[in-house]
Design a protein around this motif. Structure first.
Motif, PDB file in Angstrom:
ATOM      1  N   UNK A   1      -2.047  -6.176  -1.725  1.00  0.00           N
ATOM      2  CA  UNK A   1      -1.206  -6.613  -2.849  1.00  0.00           C
ATOM      3  C   UNK A   1      -1.213  -8.132  -3.018  1.00  0.00           C
ATOM      4  N   UNK A   2      -2.010  -8.824  -2.198  1.00  0.00           N
ATOM      5  CA  UNK A   2      -1.969 -10.288  -2.167  1.00  0.00           C
ATOM      6  C   UNK A   2      -2.179 -10.943  -3.508  1.00  0.00           C
ATOM      7  N   UNK A   3      -3.247 -10.575  -4.207  1.00  0.00           N
ATOM      8  CA  UNK A   3      -3.544 -11.222  -5.494  1.00  0.00           C
ATOM      9  C   UNK A   3      -2.475 -10.901  -6.529  1.00  0.00           C
ATOM     10  N   UNK A   4      -1.961  -9.680  -6.475  1.00  0.00           N
ATOM     11  CA  UNK A   4      -0.923  -9.275  -7.427  1.00  0.00           C
ATOM     12  C   UNK A   4       0.358 -10.062  -7.183  1.00  0.00           C
ATOM     13  N   UNK A   5       0.741 -10.215  -5.907  1.00  0.00           N
ATOM     14  CA  UNK A   5       1.951 -10.976  -5.589  1.00  0.00           C
ATOM     15  C   UNK A   5       1.759 -12.457  -5.905  1.00  0.00           C
ATOM     16  N   UNK A   6       0.568 -12.957  -5.640  1.00  0.00           N
ATOM     17  CA  UNK A   6       0.285 -14.375  -5.925  1.00  0.00           C
ATOM     18  C   UNK A   6       0.413 -14.667  -7.422  1.00  0.00           C
ATOM     19  N   UNK A   7      -0.073 -13.731  -8.236  1.00  0.00           N
ATOM     20  CA  UNK A   7      -0.064 -13.947  -9.691  1.00  0.00           C
ATOM     21  C   UNK A   7       1.347 -13.999 -10.264  1.00  0.00           C
ATOM     22  N   UNK A   8       2.311 -13.401  -9.561  1.00  0.00           N
ATOM     23  CA  UNK A   8       3.692 -13.411 -10.057  1.00  0.00           C
ATOM     24  C   UNK A   8       4.588 -14.309  -9.198  1.00  0.00           C
ATOM     25  N   UNK A   9       3.963 -15.047  -8.271  1.00  0.00           N
ATOM     26  CA  UNK A   9       4.725 -15.975  -7.446  1.00  0.00           C
ATOM     27  C   UNK A   9       5.639 -15.304  -6.444  1.00  0.00           C
ATOM     28  N   UNK A  10       5.230 -14.154  -5.941  1.00  0.00           N
ATOM     29  CA  UNK A  10       6.064 -13.387  -5.014  1.00  0.00           C
ATOM     30  C   UNK A  10       5.525 -13.534  -3.596  1.00  0.00           C
ATOM     31  N   UNK A  11       6.415 -13.582  -2.623  1.00  0.00           N
ATOM     32  CA  UNK A  11       5.975 -13.617  -1.239  1.00  0.00           C
ATOM     33  C   UNK A  11       6.612 -12.474  -0.448  1.00  0.00           C
ATOM     34  N   UNK A  12       5.934 -12.111   0.637  1.00  0.00           N
ATOM     35  CA  UNK A  12       6.386 -10.979   1.451  1.00  0.00           C
ATOM     36  C   UNK A  12       6.385 -11.377   2.917  1.00  0.00           C
ATOM     37  N   UNK A  13       7.390 -10.945   3.621  1.00  0.00           N
ATOM     38  CA  UNK A  13       7.437 -11.171   5.060  1.00  0.00           C
ATOM     39  C   UNK A  13       7.949  -9.907   5.744  1.00  0.00           C
ATOM     40  N   UNK A  14       7.527  -9.708   6.997  1.00  0.00           N
ATOM     41  CA  UNK A  14       7.976  -8.521   7.715  1.00  0.00           C
ATOM     42  C   UNK A  14       8.199  -8.827   9.188  1.00  0.00           C
ATOM     43  N   UNK A  15       9.066  -8.033   9.778  1.00  0.00           N
ATOM     44  CA  UNK A  15       9.425  -8.185  11.191  1.00  0.00           C
ATOM     45  C   UNK A  15       9.443  -6.796  11.821  1.00  0.00           C
ATOM     46  N   UNK A  16       8.545  -6.566  12.762  1.00  0.00           N
ATOM     47  CA  UNK A  16       8.440  -5.264  13.432  1.00  0.00           C
ATOM     48  C   UNK A  16       8.825  -5.427  14.893  1.00  0.00           C
ATOM     49  N   UNK A  17       9.773  -4.624  15.340  1.00  0.00           N
ATOM     50  CA  UNK A  17      10.216  -4.693  16.737  1.00  0.00           C
ATOM     51  C   UNK A  17       9.057  -4.382  17.673  1.00  0.00           C
ATOM     52  N   UNK A  18       8.970  -5.076  18.810  1.00  0.00           N
ATOM     53  CA  UNK A  18       7.865  -4.833  19.745  1.00  0.00           C
ATOM     54  C   UNK A  18       8.014  -3.483  20.464  1.00  0.00           C
ATOM     55  N   UNK A  19       6.883  -2.957  20.899  1.00  0.00           N
ATOM     56  CA  UNK A  19       6.827  -1.750  21.734  1.00  0.00           C
ATOM     57  C   UNK A  19       7.461  -0.523  21.069  1.00  0.00           C
ATOM     58  N   UNK A  20       7.327  -0.420  19.762  1.00  0.00           N
ATOM     59  CA  UNK A  20       7.748   0.805  19.084  1.00  0.00           C
ATOM     60  C   UNK A  20       6.697   1.882  19.354  1.00  0.00           C
ATOM     61  N   UNK A  21       7.145   3.064  19.670  1.00  0.00           N
ATOM     62  CA  UNK A  21       6.194   4.165  19.900  1.00  0.00           C
ATOM     63  C   UNK A  21       6.613   5.357  19.047  1.00  0.00           C
ATOM     64  N   UNK A  22       6.440   5.177  17.760  1.00  0.00           N
ATOM     65  CA  UNK A  22       6.804   6.221  16.808  1.00  0.00           C
ATOM     66  C   UNK A  22       5.561   7.025  16.441  1.00  0.00           C
ATOM     67  N   UNK A  23       5.666   8.355  16.549  1.00  0.00           N
ATOM     68  CA  UNK A  23       4.546   9.235  16.235  1.00  0.00           C
ATOM     69  C   UNK A  23       4.742   9.887  14.876  1.00  0.00           C
ATOM     70  N   UNK A  24       3.695   9.862  14.068  1.00  0.00           N
ATOM     71  CA  UNK A  24       3.740  10.510  12.756  1.00  0.00           C
ATOM     72  C   UNK A  24       2.316  10.577  12.219  1.00  0.00           C
ATOM     73  N   UNK A  25       2.193  11.039  10.989  1.00  0.00           N
ATOM     74  CA  UNK A  25       0.887  11.014  10.342  1.00  0.00           C
ATOM     75  C   UNK A  25       0.769   9.689   9.593  1.00  0.00           C
ATOM     76  N   UNK A  26      -0.202   8.847   9.933  1.00  0.00           N
ATOM     77  CA  UNK A  26      -0.304   7.509   9.326  1.00  0.00           C
ATOM     78  C   UNK A  26      -0.298   7.511   7.808  1.00  0.00           C
ATOM     79  N   UNK A  27      -0.934   8.511   7.187  1.00  0.00           N
ATOM     80  CA  UNK A  27      -0.986   8.552   5.720  1.00  0.00           C
ATOM     81  C   UNK A  27       0.407   8.592   5.108  1.00  0.00           C
ATOM     82  N   UNK A  28       1.312   9.318   5.751  1.00  0.00           N
ATOM     83  CA  UNK A  28       2.673   9.433   5.209  1.00  0.00           C
ATOM     84  C   UNK A  28       3.421   8.100   5.296  1.00  0.00           C
ATOM     85  N   UNK A  29       3.291   7.422   6.437  1.00  0.00           N
ATOM     86  CA  UNK A  29       3.950   6.120   6.591  1.00  0.00           C
ATOM     87  C   UNK A  29       3.359   5.120   5.610  1.00  0.00           C
TER      88      UNK A  29
END
Length: 278
Positions: free
Chosen positions: A137-165
């Protein structure tokens, strides 16, 4: 010993026989209805499988010519110099991209419908998913002046189907871009937090943005198919939050929203740890 009331005994006997016959008839009716419902259920399951297969094939096949149209539009932009013609190409590109986005959503619904908790589950790398989407989404966000940041807790061990997440994060980011802030006093942003909630045996995902917001009266409707919480935006197709809710239901989780119109929107997603084989 003979009964003192033979007529009464005879009547009781007839009533017992009648009740027995009625019970047998009811059992027969219940059995016939059960068999009929089973047949209907089998027919519905078959119809659903055929519908899913049709949606998958049709959506997949339609996306190929759309990609070709996009390619031709890009080539035309290199050759065409007339500003009016370029404006037309820009509008055609928007329509084509909107159609492609709708087909993408249909493919997502197909993936969700085919999901089974009996499948082998994999550890989810939230940082990798978010990094890839941030780049996508980088170019799309850049074109509208939007920025994104994320914070993921360390050592998460969540199991699921990656496509769904992936579907959850993709649609949430796309939704924030579509309904971003247009205020001159602030830049649009989206923040994502992923953390473990050990007390509730789940993970919590929080999406926050400073976009258009959602009026309170729409809180119960935003997850409906084709519903848009803010009609002022023209980019959304009303399927993003619907698809997200379907994924969360499949993962036996829950979602809630809080928002102030014109200020912010926060989505809270809680996904219980699923048992699976990694």
């Amino acid at each position: 010993m003979e009964s003192k009331h033979p007529e009464k005994d005879q009547e009781v006997g007839k009533n017992a026989e009648n009740l027995k016959a009625m019970n047998l008839e009811l059992e027969k009716i219940v059995q016939e209805r059960t068999e009929s419902l089973l047949k209907m259920n089998n027919h519905l399951e078959l119809a659903n499988r055929e519908l899913d297969a049709f949606i998958y094939r049709a959506s997949h096949d339609f996306r190929a010519p759309i990609a070709s149209i996009n390619g031709l539009i890009n080539l035309a932009r290199l050759e065409v110099k007339d500003t009016s013609a370029l404006d037309f190409l820009e509008e055609i590109g928007k329509v084509v991209n909107k159609t492609d986005n709708m087909l993408r959503k249909l493919l997502m619904v197909n993936i969700i419908n085919r999901y089974s908790t009996e499948r082998v589950l994999e550890p989810i790398d939230f940082k990798a998913i978010l990094s890839n989407l941030q780049e996508a989404f980088g170019s799309q966000m850049y074109s509208v002046g939007m920025h994104m940041e994320f914070d993921v807790a360390p050592e998460l061990h969540y199991l699921a189907e990656p496509d769904l997440i992936q579907i959850i994060f993709y649609n949430m980011i796309e939704n924030s871009i579509a309904f971003r802030s247009h205020r001159s006093d602030s830049s649009p942003f989206i923040k994502v937090l992923v953390e473990d909630v050990a007390a509730d045996n789940c993970i919590k995902i929080v999406f926050s943005d400073n976009g258009m917001g959602i009026p309170n009266k729409y809180f119960r409707k935003v997850f409906r198919m084709f519903f848009r919480g803010n009609e002022a935006a023209t980019q959304g197709n009303g399927l993003g939050l619907y698809v997200i809710k379907k994924v969360i239901q499949k993962l036996k989780g829950r979602i809630k929203v809080e928002s102030e119109e014109g200020q912010y929107t926060n989505f809270y997603i809680f996904l219980p740890y699923l048992r699976g084989t990694s």
